[in-house]
Design an enzyme around this catalytic site. Sequence first.
Site, PDB file in Angstrom:
ATOM      1  N   ASP A   8       0.720 -33.625 -54.579  1.00 54.21           N
ATOM      2  CA  ASP A   8       0.382 -34.865 -53.900  1.00 54.21           C
ATOM      3  C   ASP A   8      -0.884 -35.410 -54.566  1.00 54.21           C
ATOM      4  OD1 ASP A   8       0.089 -36.805 -51.723  1.00 54.21           O
ATOM      5  OD2 ASP A   8      -1.546 -35.510 -51.048  1.00 54.21           O
ATOM      6  N   ASP A  10      -3.305 -38.443 -53.105  1.00 53.12           N
ATOM      7  CA  ASP A  10      -4.417 -38.835 -52.240  1.00 53.12           C
ATOM      8  C   ASP A  10      -4.737 -37.732 -51.240  1.00 53.12           C
ATOM      9  OD1 ASP A  10      -4.945 -41.534 -53.212  1.00 53.12           O
ATOM     10  OD2 ASP A  10      -2.852 -41.843 -52.639  1.00 53.12           O
ATOM     11  N   GLU A  17      -9.141 -41.413 -49.973  1.00 53.67           N
ATOM     12  CA  GLU A  17      -8.804 -42.349 -48.895  1.00 53.67           C
ATOM     13  C   GLU A  17     -10.042 -43.053 -48.332  1.00 53.67           C
ATOM     14  OE1 GLU A  17      -5.959 -43.384 -48.397  1.00 53.67           O
ATOM     15  OE2 GLU A  17      -4.426 -41.846 -48.548  1.00 53.67           O
ATOM     16  N   GLY A  51       1.854 -45.296 -47.300  1.00 52.81           N
ATOM     17  CA  GLY A  51       2.173 -46.507 -48.055  1.00 52.81           C
ATOM     18  C   GLY A  51       1.282 -47.657 -47.614  1.00 52.81           C
ATOM     19  N   LYS A  53       1.454 -51.006 -48.043  1.00 51.41           N
ATOM     20  CA  LYS A  53       2.104 -52.179 -47.433  1.00 51.41           C
ATOM     21  C   LYS A  53       2.551 -51.844 -46.009  1.00 51.41           C
ATOM     22  CE  LYS A  53       5.078 -52.705 -50.940  1.00 51.41           C
ATOM     23  NZ  LYS A  53       4.562 -51.828 -52.033  1.00 51.41           N
ATOM     24  N   ARG A  55       1.265 -49.607 -44.123  1.00 55.25           N
ATOM     25  CA  ARG A  55       0.059 -49.407 -43.301  1.00 55.25           C
ATOM     26  C   ARG A  55      -0.490 -50.747 -42.804  1.00 55.25           C
ATOM     27  NH1 ARG A  55      -3.229 -45.791 -46.599  1.00 55.25           N
ATOM     28  NH2 ARG A  55      -1.593 -44.360 -45.932  1.00 55.25           N
ATOM     29  N   ALA A  83      -3.791 -57.243 -54.603  1.00 64.36           N
ATOM     30  CA  ALA A  83      -5.255 -57.385 -54.683  1.00 64.36           C
ATOM     31  C   ALA A  83      -5.927 -56.047 -54.399  1.00 64.36           C
ATOM     32  CB  ALA A  83      -5.733 -58.443 -53.703  1.00 64.36           C
ATOM     33  N   LYS A  84      -5.403 -55.332 -53.388  1.00 64.99           N
ATOM     34  CA  LYS A  84      -5.961 -54.017 -53.051  1.00 64.99           C
ATOM     35  C   LYS A  84      -5.833 -53.055 -54.230  1.00 64.99           C
ATOM     36  CE  LYS A  84      -5.227 -49.639 -51.697  1.00 64.99           C
ATOM     37  NZ  LYS A  84      -4.225 -48.639 -52.094  1.00 64.99           N
ATOM     38  N   THR A 121       3.995 -38.641 -54.742  1.00 62.65           N
ATOM     39  CA  THR A 121       3.026 -39.360 -53.921  1.00 62.65           C
ATOM     40  C   THR A 121       3.622 -40.640 -53.366  1.00 62.65           C
ATOM     41  OG1 THR A 121       0.900 -40.544 -54.001  1.00 62.65           O
ATOM     42  CG2 THR A 121       2.148 -40.448 -56.029  1.00 62.65           C
ATOM     43  N   ASN A 127      -2.037 -46.455 -59.609  1.00 64.62           N
ATOM     44  CA  ASN A 127      -3.188 -45.746 -59.036  1.00 64.62           C
ATOM     45  C   ASN A 127      -3.254 -44.314 -59.569  1.00 64.62           C
ATOM     46  OD1 ASN A 127      -3.604 -48.037 -57.522  1.00 64.62           O
ATOM     47  ND2 ASN A 127      -2.823 -47.170 -55.603  1.00 64.62           N
TER      48      ASN A 127
HETATM   49  C1  XBP Z   1      -1.375 -41.564 -49.697  1.00 67.22           C
HETATM   50  C2  XBP Z   1      -0.936 -42.782 -49.037  1.00 67.22           C
HETATM   51  C3  XBP Z   1      -1.046 -44.064 -49.743  1.00 67.22           C
HETATM   52  C4  XBP Z   1      -2.467 -44.522 -49.986  1.00 67.22           C
HETATM   53  C5  XBP Z   1      -2.479 -45.984 -50.337  1.00 67.22           C
HETATM   54  O1  XBP Z   1      -0.373 -41.065 -50.509  1.00 67.22           O
HETATM   55  O2  XBP Z   1      -0.469 -42.738 -47.933  1.00 67.22           O
HETATM   56  O3  XBP Z   1      -0.402 -45.009 -48.955  1.00 67.22           O
HETATM   57  O4  XBP Z   1      -3.251 -44.370 -48.817  1.00 67.22           O
HETATM   58  O5  XBP Z   1      -1.786 -46.204 -51.495  1.00 67.22           O
HETATM   59  P1  XBP Z   1      -0.259 -39.514 -51.009  1.00 67.22           P
HETATM   60  P2  XBP Z   1      -0.938 -47.553 -51.744  1.00 67.22           P
HETATM   61  O6  XBP Z   1      -1.111 -38.675 -50.102  1.00 67.22           O
HETATM   62  O7  XBP Z   1       1.198 -39.207 -50.884  1.00 67.22           O
HETATM   63  O8  XBP Z   1      -0.733 -39.493 -52.439  1.00 67.22           O
HETATM   64  O9  XBP Z   1      -1.758 -48.700 -51.181  1.00 67.22           O
HETATM   65  O10 XBP Z   1      -0.773 -47.638 -53.237  1.00 67.22           O
HETATM   66  O11 XBP Z   1       0.357 -47.360 -50.998  1.00 67.22           O
HETATM   67 MG    MG Z   2      -2.047 -36.841 -49.371  1.00 65.73          MG
END
Ligand code: XBP
Ligand code: MG
Length: 251
Positions: A8, A10, A17, A51, A53, A55, A83-84, A121, A127
């Site tokens: 994974d 994030d 985060e 995700g 969008k 979220r 933009a994010k 992920t 990213n």
């Molecule tokens: C983490 C997430 C992602 C990020 C935001 O993913 O839930 O949605 O917070 O990324 P993971 P995006 O732990 O599976 O890596 O804005 O690109 O969706």
């Molecule tokens: Mg994670």
Amino acid sequence: MLKALLFDVDGTLADSERDGHRPAFNAAFREFGLDWDWDVPLYGELLAVTGGKERMKYYVERFRPDFAKPTDFDDLVVALHQAKTRHYTELLATGGIPLRPGVERLLREAREAGLILGVATTTTPENVTTLLRHSLAEDGADWFAVIAAGDIVPAKKPAPDIYLWALEKLGLGPAECLAFEDSENGLRSSLGAGLKTVVTVNDYTRDHDFAGALAVLSDLGEADAPYRRLDVAGEPGVVDVARLRQWHTSA
Ligand code: XBP
Ligand code: MG
């Protein structure tokens, strides 16, 4: 036999985060003249939805019933998300998001030991490659045989789809791999794909339910700063290839 490690991103590769994605969302909201502002505790609640969008849509539904949605709301969400992503990747390019303790060490050791590396992920592919380039190595993305990310599967974690997609690309079965996660949604996804999973917690996830994990740890550990085991009594240590092979076969 253990052949591959699937990570994974994030919360697992990097603590991205609270001080990465969250301020990037807020910068996008300001850019679009919205009065949305996600503070640290609120963002913890919003992480229930994976995700970016998805979220943002959840935030409007759950927390902003006052927001008058335009007819092209879906397009607005896509534009906000672009933009994010720009704000987030700009931050990554400054090296602003370091890898977590033990991550680079384990990735290097695993490569030397001939293990295959992969990513699974819910975040945007750009990213991941930007993080790996700036926080791991210039060719960091090439260390990974598969980068399964973002909208490549419609059902994001906790659905197992992203791991199943990665396994299919690698031509491997779940018993030949180990997964690394930091959250309950992530663990449900990896377990759902049949993967034994090592969890490293962070401030947003340490109280999650990690039943079914192979091990729950503070982090991957370094020689001078070993991990603490959080699920069972155990000696502090370092997650290296030998330990992973031992956990993989004994479980
Ligand atoms: C983490 C997430 C992602 C990020 C935001 O993913 O839930 O949605 O917070 O990324 P993971 P995006 O732990 O599976 O890596 O804005 O690109 O969706
Ligand atoms: Mg994670």
